[in-house]
Design a protein around this motif. Sequence first.
Motif, PDB file in Angstrom:
ATOM      1  N   MET A   1     -16.822 -14.582   2.907  1.00  0.00           N
ATOM      2  CA  MET A   1     -16.866 -15.519   1.775  1.00  0.00           C
ATOM      3  C   MET A   1     -16.945 -16.958   2.239  1.00  0.00           C
ATOM      4  SD  MET A   1     -13.968 -14.140  -0.757  1.00  0.00           S
ATOM      5  CE  MET A   1     -14.367 -15.410  -1.950  1.00  0.00           C
TER       6      MET A   1
ATOM      7  N   PRO B   1      -9.540 -17.867  -4.462  1.00  0.00           N
ATOM      8  CA  PRO B   1      -8.485 -17.317  -5.329  1.00  0.00           C
ATOM      9  C   PRO B   1      -7.486 -16.473  -4.544  1.00  0.00           C
ATOM     10  CG  PRO B   1     -10.648 -16.393  -5.877  1.00  0.00           C
ATOM     11  CD  PRO B   1     -10.873 -17.450  -4.869  1.00  0.00           C
TER      12      PRO B   1
ATOM     13  N   GLU C   1      -5.572 -14.268  -5.635  1.00  0.00           N
ATOM     14  CA  GLU C   1      -5.485 -12.887  -6.124  1.00  0.00           C
ATOM     15  C   GLU C   1      -6.373 -11.959  -5.298  1.00  0.00           C
ATOM     16  OE1 GLU C   1      -6.174 -12.885 -10.350  1.00  0.00           O
ATOM     17  OE2 GLU C   1      -4.119 -13.543 -10.720  1.00  0.00           O
ATOM     18  N   LEU C   2      -7.426 -12.520  -4.711  1.00  0.00           N
ATOM     19  CA  LEU C   2      -8.309 -11.737  -3.855  1.00  0.00           C
ATOM     20  C   LEU C   2      -7.543 -11.204  -2.655  1.00  0.00           C
ATOM     21  CD1 LEU C   2     -11.291 -11.362  -4.392  1.00  0.00           C
ATOM     22  CD2 LEU C   2     -11.743 -13.155  -2.765  1.00  0.00           C
TER      23      LEU C   2
ATOM     24  N   LYS D   1      -4.310 -10.845  -2.532  1.00  0.00           N
ATOM     25  CA  LYS D   1      -3.321  -9.885  -3.004  1.00  0.00           C
ATOM     26  C   LYS D   1      -3.965  -8.520  -3.240  1.00  0.00           C
ATOM     27  CE  LYS D   1      -0.231 -13.205  -5.212  1.00  0.00           C
ATOM     28  NZ  LYS D   1       0.257 -13.727  -6.493  1.00  0.00           N
ATOM     29  N   ALA D   2      -5.159  -8.539  -3.827  1.00  0.00           N
ATOM     30  CA  ALA D   2      -5.851  -7.278  -4.085  1.00  0.00           C
ATOM     31  C   ALA D   2      -6.094  -6.536  -2.777  1.00  0.00           C
ATOM     32  CB  ALA D   2      -7.169  -7.538  -4.809  1.00  0.00           C
ATOM     33  N   ALA D   3      -6.480  -7.271  -1.744  1.00  0.00           N
ATOM     34  CA  ALA D   3      -6.741  -6.636  -0.454  1.00  0.00           C
ATOM     35  C   ALA D   3      -5.450  -6.084   0.152  1.00  0.00           C
ATOM     36  CB  ALA D   3      -7.402  -7.632   0.500  1.00  0.00           C
ATOM     37  N   ARG D   4      -4.350  -6.800  -0.068  1.00  0.00           N
ATOM     38  CA  ARG D   4      -3.064  -6.293   0.430  1.00  0.00           C
ATOM     39  C   ARG D   4      -2.713  -4.977  -0.264  1.00  0.00           C
ATOM     40  NH1 ARG D   4       1.216  -9.452   2.064  1.00  0.00           N
ATOM     41  NH2 ARG D   4       2.214  -7.461   2.369  1.00  0.00           N
ATOM     42  N   VAL D   5      -2.892  -4.947  -1.591  1.00  0.00           N
ATOM     43  CA  VAL D   5      -2.591  -3.719  -2.334  1.00  0.00           C
ATOM     44  C   VAL D   5      -3.493  -2.587  -1.839  1.00  0.00           C
ATOM     45  CG1 VAL D   5      -2.658  -2.630  -4.603  1.00  0.00           C
ATOM     46  CG2 VAL D   5      -1.714  -4.921  -4.354  1.00  0.00           C
ATOM     47  N   ASP D   6      -4.741  -2.927  -1.479  1.00  0.00           N
ATOM     48  CA  ASP D   6      -5.659  -1.919  -0.963  1.00  0.00           C
ATOM     49  C   ASP D   6      -5.292  -1.494   0.454  1.00  0.00           C
ATOM     50  OD1 ASP D   6      -7.362  -1.152  -2.957  1.00  0.00           O
ATOM     51  OD2 ASP D   6      -8.799  -2.771  -2.640  1.00  0.00           O
ATOM     52  N   GLY D   7      -4.288  -2.123   1.025  1.00  0.00           N
ATOM     53  CA  GLY D   7      -3.789  -1.667   2.314  1.00  0.00           C
ATOM     54  C   GLY D   7      -4.385  -2.359   3.521  1.00  0.00           C
ATOM     55  N   ALA D   8      -5.206  -3.406   3.290  1.00  0.00           N
ATOM     56  CA  ALA D   8      -5.822  -4.076   4.424  1.00  0.00           C
ATOM     57  C   ALA D   8      -4.798  -4.983   5.114  1.00  0.00           C
ATOM     58  CB  ALA D   8      -7.020  -4.906   3.962  1.00  0.00           C
TER      59      ALA D   8
ATOM     60  N   GLN E   1     -18.590 -10.058  -1.851  1.00  0.00           N
ATOM     61  CA  GLN E   1     -19.741  -9.686  -1.028  1.00  0.00           C
ATOM     62  C   GLN E   1     -19.967  -8.180  -0.989  1.00  0.00           C
ATOM     63  OE1 GLN E   1     -16.898 -10.747  -0.075  1.00  0.00           O
ATOM     64  NE2 GLN E   1     -16.138  -9.527   1.617  1.00  0.00           N
TER      65      GLN E   1
ATOM     66  N   ARG F   1      -8.242  -7.206   9.164  1.00  0.00           N
ATOM     67  CA  ARG F   1      -9.248  -6.641   8.282  1.00  0.00           C
ATOM     68  C   ARG F   1      -9.520  -7.588   7.111  1.00  0.00           C
ATOM     69  NH1 ARG F   1     -11.167  -1.318   7.273  1.00  0.00           N
ATOM     70  NH2 ARG F   1      -9.521  -0.358   8.512  1.00  0.00           N
TER      71      ARG F   1
ATOM     72  N   GLN G   1     -13.239  -8.811   6.895  1.00  0.00           N
ATOM     73  CA  GLN G   1     -14.040  -8.151   5.855  1.00  0.00           C
ATOM     74  C   GLN G   1     -14.010  -8.872   4.509  1.00  0.00           C
ATOM     75  OE1 GLN G   1     -13.396  -3.949   5.592  1.00  0.00           O
ATOM     76  NE2 GLN G   1     -13.898  -3.627   7.733  1.00  0.00           N
ATOM     77  N   ILE G   2     -12.983  -9.659   4.242  1.00  0.00           N
ATOM     78  CA  ILE G   2     -12.897 -10.323   2.939  1.00  0.00           C
ATOM     79  C   ILE G   2     -13.098 -11.835   3.087  1.00  0.00           C
ATOM     80  CG2 ILE G   2     -11.518 -10.636   0.853  1.00  0.00           C
ATOM     81  CD1 ILE G   2     -11.909  -7.741   1.319  1.00  0.00           C
TER      82      ILE G   2
ATOM     83  N   LYS H   1       0.812  -1.211   0.000  1.00  0.00           N
ATOM     84  CA  LYS H   1       0.000   0.000   0.000  1.00  0.00           C
ATOM     85  C   LYS H   1       0.852   1.271   0.000  1.00  0.00           C
ATOM     86  CE  LYS H   1      -0.922   0.329   5.038  1.00  0.00           C
ATOM     87  NZ  LYS H   1       0.393   0.478   5.500  1.00  0.00           N
TER      88      LYS H   1
ATOM     89  N   TYR I   1     -14.038  -8.146  -4.577  1.00  0.00           N
ATOM     90  CA  TYR I   1     -14.553  -8.704  -3.323  1.00  0.00           C
ATOM     91  C   TYR I   1     -16.016  -9.075  -3.538  1.00  0.00           C
ATOM     92  CZ  TYR I   1     -10.483  -5.948  -2.106  1.00  0.00           C
ATOM     93  OH  TYR I   1      -9.225  -5.399  -2.094  1.00  0.00           O
TER      94      TYR I   1
END
Lengths: 363, 299
Positions: B212, B187, B189-190, B192-199, A90, B203, B207-208, A74, A88
């Motif tokens: 699921m 997956p 990549e989900l 990884k996407a959350a990591r890039v988003d800073g979570a 949901q 979190r 949240q992710i 980030k 995501y």
Amino acid sequence: MQSSVSIKDLSLNFGAVQVLKGLDLEVGQGEFIVLLGPSGCGKSTLLNCIAGLLEVSGGQIFIGGKNVTWSEPKDRGIGMVFQSYALYPQMSVERNLSFGLRVAGMPRDEIERRVARAAEILQIQPLLQRKPANLSGGQRQRVAIGRALVRDVDVFLFDEPLSNLDAKLRSDLRVEIKRLHQRLKNTMIYVTHDQIEALTLADRIAIMRGGEIQQLADPHTIYNKPVNLYVAGFIGSPSMNFLQGTLNGATQPMFVAEDGTQVPVSTYAFEAAPQGSSKAVLGVRPEHIVLGDVARTMPFSTEVEIEIVEPMGSDTLAWTRIAGQPVTFRADSDVLLHVGQKVLVGFDPARGSIFDAQSTNRL
Amino acid sequence: MASIAATIEPFGPRPRPFFTPTRIIIYGIIIVAALYYMLPLYVMITTSLKGLPEIRVGNIFAPPLEVTFEPWVKAWTSACTGLTCNGLAPGFWNSVKITLPSTIVSVFVAAVSGYALVNWRFKGSEFFFTCLLLGSFIPYQVMLYPMVMITAQLKIFGTLWAVILVHTVFGMPILTLLFRNYFASLPQELFKAARVDGAGFWRIFFQIMAPMSLPIFAVAIILQVTGIWNDFLFGVVFAGTQNYPMTVQLNNIVNSAQGVREYNVNMAATILTAAVPLIVYFVSGKWFVRGIAAGAVKG
Ligand SMILES: Nc1ncnc2c1ncn2[C@@H]1O[C@H](COP(=O)(O)OP(=O)(O)O)[C@@H](O)[C@H]1O
Ligand SMILES: [Mg+2]
């Protein structure tokens, strides 16, 4: 040009397997770089290293002049778009877009402003309240691009973003990504195994193989002056014709094919004047072979018999033999060719490529 | 045309006769299997509704002539469970007090461990995973005595806390495996996407990943609720006499040496004890199947 992303001597191992081997790459500000290579050559691994999702085994990464080798994803000023979209499931589209901003604790009105702008740029305003499951593949990928867009970052990383889409959608979205780049002028690093995407999008293409960059150059150079046999064979469809033979260096350099056919190559721009005689490969692209009377004006021409004809719509691909070795050439689709026909073909070696048979490097 | 029936043009779905040999065999097996499982339940329910005199003279398959709920009331409130005669009710509440916290703690800890094992590969995570694998194969009798020593050292032996701790510990390997395999099927990549988003770690989990994973949470909860509710051994060993769970008290009722055997009370007590897992299965059966299928196929 000021460099935006700079990779120095980067290596990465998975256990004993060395996936990236001392890789160097300089990406200029606002440049669109495409990493092109076959599956498994380490493209995604390189991208993940740049994003900070994989810890490097050696070397350094600079983004915007800052050493980010140890930084969290980030904090690197990057946005990333994945092949599987990675939305995501949901969360609504709007919350997908705003997730990163909410994590960063940005004020509400600023989040709304950025989401609205991204939605406007990508034309996804009507979809904002939907869940990803209710979107088509193309729409999902737009949202995924939007998620990178709202972060207002300097560098976009794309990992095969179009590979899961069908052909029509792929070419539509390709144009859109190009338009996006022209509008935003961000640095973009784009991974693909599709050479059409690479040639159409890139300012410069890095051809990768086995964790190393084989050639880094603009599409025109990559296409016309491949540095080695691998790059020459990888780029271009149908691929380049290769004639095996011997190169005799002299004041009038001559390429002698295996059956003794002589091809004068004095028009060819050698990197260094050839000396003596050595095994070599002469590469000629199918579209550089001409047909009929113009062939006579070429440094090399010969009469051949057509073996297979493949009409492609816009042009026709014909299979034949030159000097006993299989060769394809492109002809205008208005020229009616048929199997068994004898035609005159020719080419200018200046437009071709000559490689050393031993080192496979361009001569 | 000579015979119309023989010359019908085939169109649409092919007609399929209902009574084919295959069908008859399949339905035959299903019916026999159903009878085999339903018959004991039938005997239990009818017996629990009969008075003792009727049980003594009658056939066990005969339906009750005079329906009485007396045995049920007795089983719940006044059957003798060892020294006291307060019925199963105290045992029921003990079981609730054991099952609820054990389930919540074990499922939560296992979910977080599974998530960490898949997404946050740490040094030694492979080793930890191997230990878990081994742990889920070791019969827990082996660890019974060491656990007694540990809980005694912790000064919680003979309390509800000891049972809760033991259930949480022994539930961990299999539950962590369950969650690990489920998260591994989502997956990457989900994440990884959350990591890039800073979570960060929590979190991404809350949240992710967790939203699921509802089906697999359902599976884990069902496994734990029924497993812990049905447990007898840990209850006897660790809970202490005041805190015996329902299963232990049921055993005391059924196996009490004194007096006449009250079959109707025994049957009622057994059904009462089995009711919780039964209800859990009935209510959540669909979730259970869906969760199992989701784990097996993909996210
Ligand atoms: N997590 C991993 N563990 C071990 N090997 C991996 C891992 N990820 C990728 N690899 C290996 O690294 C090589 C490069 O992978 P990748 O970067 O995904 O290739 P590409 O994206 O070019 O198709 C492949 O040979 C792959 O098997
Ligand atoms: Mg890849």
